[in-house]
Write an enzyme that holds these catalytic residues in place. Structure first.
Site, PDB file in Angstrom:
ATOM      1  N   GLU A  56       0.844  -1.199   0.000  1.00 23.57           N
ATOM      2  CA  GLU A  56       0.000   0.000   0.000  1.00 23.57           C
ATOM      3  C   GLU A  56       0.877   1.245   0.000  1.00 23.57           C
ATOM      4  O   GLU A  56       1.999   1.225   0.510  1.00 23.57           O
ATOM      5  CB  GLU A  56      -0.855   0.017   1.280  1.00 23.57           C
ATOM      6  CG  GLU A  56      -2.321  -0.289   1.076  1.00 23.57           C
ATOM      7  CD  GLU A  56      -3.107   0.792   0.351  1.00 23.57           C
ATOM      8  OE1 GLU A  56      -2.537   1.552  -0.455  1.00 23.57           O
ATOM      9  OE2 GLU A  56      -4.317   0.861   0.570  1.00 23.57           O
ATOM     10  N   ASP A  57       0.338   2.326  -0.549  1.00 23.63           N
ATOM     11  CA  ASP A  57       1.046   3.601  -0.473  1.00 23.63           C
ATOM     12  C   ASP A  57       0.915   4.193   0.929  1.00 23.63           C
ATOM     13  O   ASP A  57       1.878   4.646   1.529  1.00 23.63           O
ATOM     14  CB  ASP A  57       0.527   4.592  -1.530  1.00 23.63           C
ATOM     15  CG  ASP A  57      -1.008   4.714  -1.547  1.00 23.63           C
ATOM     16  OD1 ASP A  57      -1.689   3.947  -0.831  1.00 23.63           O
ATOM     17  OD2 ASP A  57      -1.514   5.581  -2.274  1.00 23.63           O
TER      18      ASP A  57
ATOM     19  N   ASP B  13      -4.382   4.940   6.239  1.00 27.71           N
ATOM     20  CA  ASP B  13      -4.899   6.156   6.865  1.00 27.71           C
ATOM     21  C   ASP B  13      -5.935   5.712   7.912  1.00 27.71           C
ATOM     22  O   ASP B  13      -5.573   5.332   9.023  1.00 27.71           O
ATOM     23  CB  ASP B  13      -5.484   6.981   5.715  1.00 27.71           C
ATOM     24  CG  ASP B  13      -5.963   8.352   6.084  1.00 27.71           C
ATOM     25  OD1 ASP B  13      -5.686   8.797   7.190  1.00 27.71           O
ATOM     26  OD2 ASP B  13      -6.623   9.005   5.251  1.00 27.71           O
TER      27      ASP B  13
ATOM     28  N   PHE C 204      -1.963  16.202   4.159  1.00 29.20           N
ATOM     29  CA  PHE C 204      -2.293  15.565   2.892  1.00 29.20           C
ATOM     30  C   PHE C 204      -1.047  15.564   2.019  1.00 29.20           C
ATOM     31  O   PHE C 204      -0.480  16.605   1.729  1.00 29.20           O
ATOM     32  CB  PHE C 204      -3.451  16.280   2.199  1.00 29.20           C
ATOM     33  CG  PHE C 204      -3.974  15.472   1.063  1.00 29.20           C
ATOM     34  CD1 PHE C 204      -4.823  14.404   1.298  1.00 29.20           C
ATOM     35  CD2 PHE C 204      -3.570  15.733  -0.236  1.00 29.20           C
ATOM     36  CE1 PHE C 204      -5.266  13.613   0.248  1.00 29.20           C
ATOM     37  CE2 PHE C 204      -4.009  14.948  -1.280  1.00 29.20           C
ATOM     38  CZ  PHE C 204      -4.855  13.888  -1.045  1.00 29.20           C
TER      39      PHE C 204
ATOM     40  N   ARG D 206       1.404  12.120  -9.153  1.00 26.44           N
ATOM     41  CA  ARG D 206       1.835  10.754  -8.829  1.00 26.44           C
ATOM     42  C   ARG D 206       3.287  10.483  -9.220  1.00 26.44           C
ATOM     43  O   ARG D 206       3.936   9.643  -8.620  1.00 26.44           O
ATOM     44  CB  ARG D 206       0.956   9.726  -9.564  1.00 26.44           C
ATOM     45  CG  ARG D 206      -0.477   9.621  -9.058  1.00 26.44           C
ATOM     46  CD  ARG D 206      -1.121   8.362  -9.613  1.00 26.44           C
ATOM     47  NE  ARG D 206      -2.566   8.334  -9.499  1.00 26.44           N
ATOM     48  CZ  ARG D 206      -3.251   7.890  -8.438  1.00 26.44           C
ATOM     49  NH1 ARG D 206      -2.607   7.475  -7.378  1.00 26.44           N
ATOM     50  NH2 ARG D 206      -4.563   7.895  -8.430  1.00 26.44           N
TER      51      ARG D 206
HETATM   52  P1  XMP Z   1      -7.789   4.431   4.273  1.00 29.67           P
HETATM   53  O1  XMP Z   1      -8.428   5.595   4.988  1.00 29.67           O
HETATM   54  O2  XMP Z   1      -8.817   3.448   3.780  1.00 29.67           O
HETATM   55  O3  XMP Z   1      -7.225   5.140   3.019  1.00 29.67           O
HETATM   56  O4  XMP Z   1      -6.695   3.822   5.091  1.00 29.67           O
HETATM   57  C1  XMP Z   1      -6.314   4.672   2.229  1.00 29.67           C
HETATM   58  C2  XMP Z   1      -6.340   5.403   0.887  1.00 29.67           C
HETATM   59  O5  XMP Z   1      -6.698   6.805   1.018  1.00 29.67           O
HETATM   60  C3  XMP Z   1      -5.860   7.585   0.213  1.00 29.67           C
HETATM   61  N1  XMP Z   1      -5.134   8.596   1.058  1.00 29.67           N
HETATM   62  C4  XMP Z   1      -4.327   9.533   0.584  1.00 29.67           C
HETATM   63  N2  XMP Z   1      -3.956   9.821  -0.666  1.00 29.67           N
HETATM   64  N3  XMP Z   1      -2.606  11.585   0.119  1.00 29.67           N
HETATM   65  C5  XMP Z   1      -3.099  10.854  -0.903  1.00 29.67           C
HETATM   66  O6  XMP Z   1      -2.736  11.104  -2.039  1.00 29.67           O
HETATM   67  C6  XMP Z   1      -2.930  11.374   1.407  1.00 29.67           C
HETATM   68  O7  XMP Z   1      -2.461  12.079   2.298  1.00 29.67           O
HETATM   69  C7  XMP Z   1      -3.843  10.287   1.662  1.00 29.67           C
HETATM   70  N4  XMP Z   1      -4.381   9.779   2.782  1.00 29.67           N
HETATM   71  C8  XMP Z   1      -5.165   8.735   2.374  1.00 29.67           C
HETATM   72  C9  XMP Z   1      -4.881   6.614  -0.434  1.00 29.67           C
HETATM   73  O8  XMP Z   1      -5.316   6.269  -1.732  1.00 29.67           O
HETATM   74  C10 XMP Z   1      -4.934   5.387   0.416  1.00 29.67           C
HETATM   75  O9  XMP Z   1      -4.657   4.185  -0.276  1.00 29.67           O
HETATM   76 MG    MG Z   2      -3.766   3.338  -1.775  1.00 29.56          MG
END
Ligand code: XMP
Ligand code: MG
Length: 229
Positions: free
Chosen positions: A130-131, A134, A184, A197
């Site tokens: 995962e990137d 959150d 963010f 990206r």
């Molecule tokens: P959750 O909340 O499900 O979210 O853990 C995961 C996805 O939310 C996006 N995400 C971000 N994308 N900058 C971004 O470009 C951020 O700061 C950010 N925070 C959450 C991301 O796609 C991640 O996989």
């Molecule tokens: Mg993601």
């Protein structure tokens, strides 16, 4: 002699591309950055460490490394090359996850798009890439799907960033690149409005990049108009 006939289909010539100018009025994304959180060099060093650790932990196993698209694409390609020595039987695949929301906040409904054959996952040790984790709604949904629907033997997660303060569900990824502050972030696969990206580092955008599009700058809580993919 083999002759090959090539037919070129004539299509209307596309209109010349509009000049794209960044929010700061300059031509490059770099000008849009308020600050850099993780440089290319710092990321590369950390990814190498994670790769070594993963190689050690998966010795003798045949992991299925599963990238969560789209945000993980850059981390994924660097990480898989850093898994050295590479365990025999390591294979790769991708899954697409998106959360629905008003645009700035996830509703908690996560949609998965996977072209995975169940037999590819059944009994396998899956490493999700995962990137960013959150709220952890996405990764929890994906993990449950793999364990409960696909019969994975185990599921672990490697995330480049962990925005641990924003959790809605308890989730502790096994491999974390960096604990990320509540901001963010964009770059190294992460987007704002599908852009940024390709930037090789991770940074925070200037507030005018949001106002430029008529969007309010994200709260420091980290929500924002990412594609959630
Ligand atoms: P959750 O909340 O499900 O979210 O853990 C995961 C996805 O939310 C996006 N995400 C971000 N994308 N900058 C971004 O470009 C951020 O700061 C950010 N925070 C959450 C991301 O796609 C991640 O996989
Ligand atoms: Mg993601």
């Amino acid at each position: 002699m083999v002759s090959v006939a090539v037919t070129v289909q004539q299509t209307a010539r596309p209109a010349p591309a509009k000049e794209v100018v960044s929010c700061s009025g300059r031509q490059t994304y770099h000008d849009d950055m308020a600050k850099i959180l993780y440089t290319e060099a710092v990321i590369s060093q950390r990814v190498a460490e994670l790769g070594r650790q993963i190689a050690q932990d998966y010795q003798g196993k045949a992991p299925l490394v599963l990238g969560v698209l789209k945000g993980s694409f850059m981390f994924f390609s660097d990480l898989v090359r850093a898994i050295e020595p590479c365990p025999r039987g390591l294979t790769l695949d991708f899954i697409r996850a998106s959360s629905y929301g008003s645009g700035t906040e996830s509703t908690g409904e996560v949609k998965l798009k996977a072209d995975l054959k169940l037999e590819k996952v059944e009994g396998r040790h899956v490493l999700l890439v995962e990137d960013i984790v959150d709220t952890a709604l996405t990764i929890t949904t994906v993990s449950r799907y793999l364990l409960e629907e696909c019969g994975a033997a185990s599921v672990a997660t490697a995330t480049l960033l962990d925005k641990h303060e924003r959790r809605k569900l308890v989730y502790r990824p096994e491999y974390v690149g960096f604990l990320c502050p509540n901001e963010f972030v964009v770059g190294y696969g992460l987007d704002f409005n599908e852009e940024y990206r390709t930037i090789p580092y991770i940074g925070v955008l200037k507030p005018e990049c949001y106002s430029h599009l008529g969007i309010e700058a994200p709260e420091p809580d980290g929500s924002g108009e990412s594609s959630d993919e």
